[in-house]
Design a protein around this motif. Structure first.
Motif, mmCIF file in Angstrom:
data_model
loop_
_atom_site.group_PDB
_atom_site.id
_atom_site.type_symbol
_atom_site.label_atom_id
_atom_site.label_comp_id
_atom_site.label_asym_id
_atom_site.label_seq_id
_atom_site.Cartn_x
_atom_site.Cartn_y
_atom_site.Cartn_z
ATOM 1 N N SER A 79 30.277 44.292 42.148
ATOM 2 C CA SER A 79 30.547 42.883 41.853
ATOM 3 C C SER A 79 32.026 42.592 42.061
ATOM 4 C CB SER A 79 30.154 42.539 40.408
ATOM 5 O OG SER A 79 31.086 43.083 39.490
ATOM 6 N N ASP A 80 32.354 41.321 42.140
ATOM 7 C CA ASP A 80 33.752 40.861 42.111
ATOM 8 C C ASP A 80 34.632 41.607 43.108
ATOM 9 O OD1 ASP A 80 33.708 38.980 39.590
ATOM 10 O OD2 ASP A 80 32.612 40.789 39.036
ATOM 11 N N ILE A 81 34.197 41.622 44.353
ATOM 12 C CA ILE A 81 34.991 42.244 45.409
ATOM 13 C C ILE A 81 36.233 41.404 45.694
ATOM 14 C CG2 ILE A 81 34.980 42.901 47.847
ATOM 15 C CD1 ILE A 81 31.983 43.567 47.518
ATOM 16 N N HIS A 82 36.092 40.098 45.649
ATOM 17 C CA HIS A 82 37.215 39.151 45.761
ATOM 18 C C HIS A 82 38.048 39.342 47.026
ATOM 19 C CE1 HIS A 82 36.872 36.857 42.068
ATOM 20 N NE2 HIS A 82 36.607 37.978 41.419
ATOM 21 N N LEU A 83 37.372 39.266 48.164
ATOM 22 C CA LEU A 83 38.117 39.216 49.419
ATOM 23 C C LEU A 83 38.938 37.930 49.448
ATOM 24 C CD1 LEU A 83 35.348 40.342 51.939
ATOM 25 C CD2 LEU A 83 37.104 41.737 50.822
ATOM 26 N N GLY A 84 40.177 38.026 49.926
ATOM 27 C CA GLY A 84 41.039 36.860 49.913
ATOM 28 C C GLY A 84 42.329 37.131 50.651
ATOM 29 N N PRO A 85 43.384 36.393 50.316
ATOM 30 C CA PRO A 85 44.666 36.597 51.008
ATOM 31 C C PRO A 85 45.331 37.930 50.700
ATOM 32 C CG PRO A 85 44.878 34.978 49.242
ATOM 33 C CD PRO A 85 43.424 35.254 49.394
ATOM 34 N N VAL A 86 44.904 38.622 49.650
ATOM 35 C CA VAL A 86 45.489 39.918 49.306
ATOM 36 C C VAL A 86 44.567 41.062 49.715
ATOM 37 C CG1 VAL A 86 46.258 41.411 47.420
ATOM 38 C CG2 VAL A 86 46.887 38.997 47.426
ATOM 39 N N THR A 113 33.360 39.539 34.505
ATOM 40 C CA THR A 113 34.392 39.698 33.468
ATOM 41 C C THR A 113 35.594 40.496 33.944
ATOM 42 O OG1 THR A 113 33.524 41.775 32.586
ATOM 43 C CG2 THR A 113 32.554 39.733 31.732
ATOM 44 N N HIS A 114 35.430 41.351 34.954
ATOM 45 C CA HIS A 114 36.471 42.282 35.407
ATOM 46 C C HIS A 114 36.867 43.267 34.300
ATOM 47 C CE1 HIS A 114 38.048 39.638 38.953
ATOM 48 N NE2 HIS A 114 36.788 39.380 38.682
ATOM 49 N N GLN A 172 40.439 42.934 33.193
ATOM 50 C CA GLN A 172 41.373 43.187 34.311
ATOM 51 C C GLN A 172 42.767 43.582 33.850
ATOM 52 O OE1 GLN A 172 41.223 40.606 37.786
ATOM 53 N NE2 GLN A 172 43.350 41.043 38.312
ATOM 54 N N LEU A 173 43.442 42.741 33.062
ATOM 55 C CA LEU A 173 44.807 43.020 32.629
ATOM 56 C C LEU A 173 44.855 43.049 31.102
ATOM 57 C CD1 LEU A 173 46.724 40.607 35.040
ATOM 58 C CD2 LEU A 173 46.588 43.093 35.231
ATOM 59 N N TRP A 174 45.017 44.244 30.530
ATOM 60 C CA TRP A 174 45.156 44.321 29.079
ATOM 61 C C TRP A 174 46.346 43.470 28.641
ATOM 62 C CZ3 TRP A 174 48.849 45.440 25.548
ATOM 63 C CH2 TRP A 174 48.423 45.649 24.225
ATOM 64 N N PRO A 175 46.198 42.675 27.577
ATOM 65 C CA PRO A 175 45.099 42.554 26.616
ATOM 66 C C PRO A 175 44.085 41.475 26.955
ATOM 67 C CG PRO A 175 47.008 41.391 25.783
ATOM 68 C CD PRO A 175 47.411 41.931 27.124
ATOM 69 N N GLY A 176 43.863 41.220 28.265
ATOM 70 C CA GLY A 176 42.900 40.207 28.669
ATOM 71 C C GLY A 176 41.478 40.498 28.229
ATOM 72 N N ASN A 177 41.177 41.768 27.928
ATOM 73 C CA ASN A 177 39.827 42.096 27.478
ATOM 74 C C ASN A 177 39.478 41.388 26.174
ATOM 75 O OD1 ASN A 177 41.941 44.053 26.668
ATOM 76 N ND2 ASN A 177 40.331 44.897 25.365
ATOM 77 N N TYR A 178 40.486 41.134 25.326
ATOM 78 C CA TYR A 178 40.207 40.433 24.068
ATOM 79 C C TYR A 178 39.846 38.976 24.329
ATOM 80 C CZ TYR A 178 42.327 44.583 22.039
ATOM 81 O OH TYR A 178 42.600 45.880 21.703
ATOM 82 N N SER A 224 29.305 45.232 35.141
ATOM 83 C CA SER A 224 30.282 46.008 35.900
ATOM 84 C C SER A 224 31.665 45.386 35.757
ATOM 85 C CB SER A 224 29.879 46.042 37.382
ATOM 86 O OG SER A 224 30.936 46.535 38.181
ATOM 87 N N ARG A 225 32.705 46.223 35.794
ATOM 88 C CA ARG A 225 34.085 45.710 35.774
ATOM 89 C C ARG A 225 34.497 45.135 37.130
ATOM 90 N NH1 ARG A 225 35.070 50.610 32.717
ATOM 91 N NH2 ARG A 225 35.624 50.119 30.562
ATOM 92 N N GLY A 226 33.697 45.379 38.160
ATOM 93 C CA GLY A 226 34.009 44.834 39.472
ATOM 94 C C GLY A 226 34.788 45.794 40.333
ATOM 95 N N ALA A 227 34.781 45.517 41.644
ATOM 96 C CA ALA A 227 35.415 46.415 42.605
ATOM 97 C C ALA A 227 36.744 45.905 43.124
ATOM 98 C CB ALA A 227 34.469 46.653 43.792
ATOM 99 N N GLY A 228 37.097 44.658 42.798
ATOM 100 C CA GLY A 228 38.353 44.089 43.278
ATOM 101 C C GLY A 228 39.169 43.525 42.129
ATOM 102 N N ALA A 229 39.899 42.478 42.426
ATOM 103 C CA ALA A 229 40.736 41.833 41.412
ATOM 104 C C ALA A 229 40.970 40.389 41.834
ATOM 105 C CB ALA A 229 42.074 42.556 41.255
ATOM 106 N N TRP A 230 41.022 39.495 40.850
ATOM 107 C CA TRP A 230 41.345 38.104 41.141
ATOM 108 C C TRP A 230 42.798 37.839 40.756
ATOM 109 C CZ3 TRP A 230 43.075 33.907 38.260
ATOM 110 C CH2 TRP A 230 43.110 32.707 38.969
ATOM 111 N N GLY A 231 43.489 37.061 41.596
ATOM 112 C CA GLY A 231 44.895 36.787 41.313
ATOM 113 C C GLY A 231 45.720 38.023 41.596
#
Length: 432
Positions: free
Chosen positions: A217-224, A371-372, A375-381, A404-411
């Motif tokens: 999930s959350d592969i997030h193909l993009g400019p990065v 949910t990722h 992604q960036l602690w403390p974002g899990n809260y 799943s936490r996902g395979a990519g990242a947003w932002g």
């Protein structure tokens, strides 16, 4: 009106945070007018502007090359700002301790000369009294001029000590914050790791025992994240030799025209029963209909509120709830309403929040992402406030939910405390 107030509050917070970071890393550690002070001040203005550009350029339809130019520095700065701020806040306590230690050392170091200082003070005090009037006929003694030296600055406020503390704390915070971002970026660019989870299903027949679904999930193909990122994911999935592949949304952050080439390696996915796809919320920001058509051309099977019968269970998929704005939201009745409930069922749904609908329609297992993992602690809260499950396997009534936490990242292409993953879900029959 509420949106405007929230936007103003967020803007004020960002300005305050940038001012705080500039003060601690630049203002407190450099001399006024120095080259370092000027460079730090320019960066304090330029980096947030790059971040704003990275956030809005895609939605504004800017050329893709410009989006790529803005994305790396702009998004990385957002992650750096977070961890620099957290490190500096921890450093405030360290700063107090360092000042106290230096003050004590300065006081202890001055004790040895304390007696001489006291004697000099007594002499000064005595010499400062007016001389007694001389006896009649005796010449007056010459007056003695006493000049008292100014008191030295205290240890806690001595300029050199303040500068040492500011640089020590600021330097440590910079190393900790930027080091965290660097490691988190490496984790994303390295690619996701494989997790394996066994899920027993009461209705699964013995013939389907051991059936393996590779969930991404959350592969997030993009400019990065581009074509190389897709290829790493495809290679990782194929090495697991799954029976079926499930791509559960948020594949892209951009149009088919910009990202079509980056998605092409998906045509290389191999599984005995094929690869299936459902939309995520980001597809509806990027032209969902065009992407559904494109992934079909690449050999994936989109499940748009639809169901297929596999050997031993039903596989269903629903559109993401973001599609409701286009009249293409999830339709559980269409996907699951007329099925044989004596058969086991697996549902692909991007967002975990639809779990109540899954329970109501007798789904045995829902596979989600979104949910990722924070992604960036403390974002899990924060993610926990908006989702029933942030990551992993949990049960809701007779329905199990795997996120799943996902395979990519947003932002920011950074993950801290929430490593990316591809999960191989192995179905287990209780009759085996």
């Amino acid at each position: 009106m509420i949106f405007v107030l929230v936007a103003v509050a967020v803007l004020a917070l960002l300005v305050g945070v940038h001012r705080y970071v500039w003060r601690r890393l630049v203002g407190d550690t450099t001399a006024p007018g120095s080259a370092l002070r000027r460079a730090g001040t320019v960066a304090a203005w330029l980096l947030p502007l790059l971040s704003i550009g990275a956030l809005v350029s895609g939605r504004a339809g800017a050329p893709f090359r410009l989006q790529q130019t803005l994305a790396w520095p702009g998004f990385l700065w957002l992650a750096a700002l977070l961890y620099l701020t957290l490190a500096l806040l921890v450093g405030e306590a360290v700063r107090l301790v360092l000042r106290w230690v230096l003050a004590r050392r300065a006081v202890d170091g001055g004790t040895a000369g304390g007696v001489g200082t006291a004697a000099g003070s007594d002499a000064a005090e005595i010499g400062s009294y007016p001389a007694e009037a001389p006896a009649s006929g005796t010449p007056a003694a010459p007056a003695t001029l006493v000049v008292e030296a100014p008191a030295p600055p205290s240890a806690a406020t001595h300029p050199s000590r303040r500068l040492f503390v500011a640089r020590a704390v600021g330097g440590a915070a910079a190393v900790a914050g930027l080091g965290t971002v660097g490691y988190g970026t490496y984790g994303v660019l390295r690619g996701p790791r494989v997790k394996r989870v066994t899920v027993p299903l009461a209705k699964l027949p013995r013939s389907a025992h051991g059936f393996r679904i590779a969930v991404v999930s959350d592969i997030h193909l993009g400019p990065v994240l581009g074509r190389a990122h897709t290829q790493r994911i495809v290679d990782t999935i194929n090495r697991t030799q799954p029976d079926l592949i499930a791509v559960v949304g948020d594949l892209v952050d951009g149009t088919v025209a910009d990202l079509g080439p980056a998605a092409e390696p998906l045509a290389g996915l191999t599984a005995r029963h094929g690869a299936f796809f459902v939309t995520g919320n980001h597809e509806y920001f990027s032209g969902a209909a065009q992407w559904v058509g494109h992934v079909r051309e690449l050999g994936l099977h989109p499940l748009e509120n639809a169901r297929v019968e596999m050997d031993g269970f039903d596989l269903a998929g629903v559109n993401d709830i973001a599609g409701e704005s286009e009249g293409q939201g999830p339709d559980f009745e269409r996907a699951l309403g007329d099925r044989d409930r004596t058969r086991a069922s697996v549902l692909l749904a991007h967002q975990p929040v639809v779990i109540d609908d899954a329970v109501a329609h007798g789904v045995d297992l829902q596979l989600s992402g979104h949910t990722h993992g924070g992604q960036l602690w403390p974002g899990n809260y924060l993610a926990e406030l908006a989702n029933p499950t942030v990551a992993g396997l949990e049960r809701y009534g007779d329905t199990q939910l795997y996120v799943s936490r996902g395979a990519g990242a947003w932002g920011p292409p950074v993950r801290v405390g929430a490593p990316s993953d591809i999960t191989v879900v192995q179905l287990a029959s209780r009759q085996a």
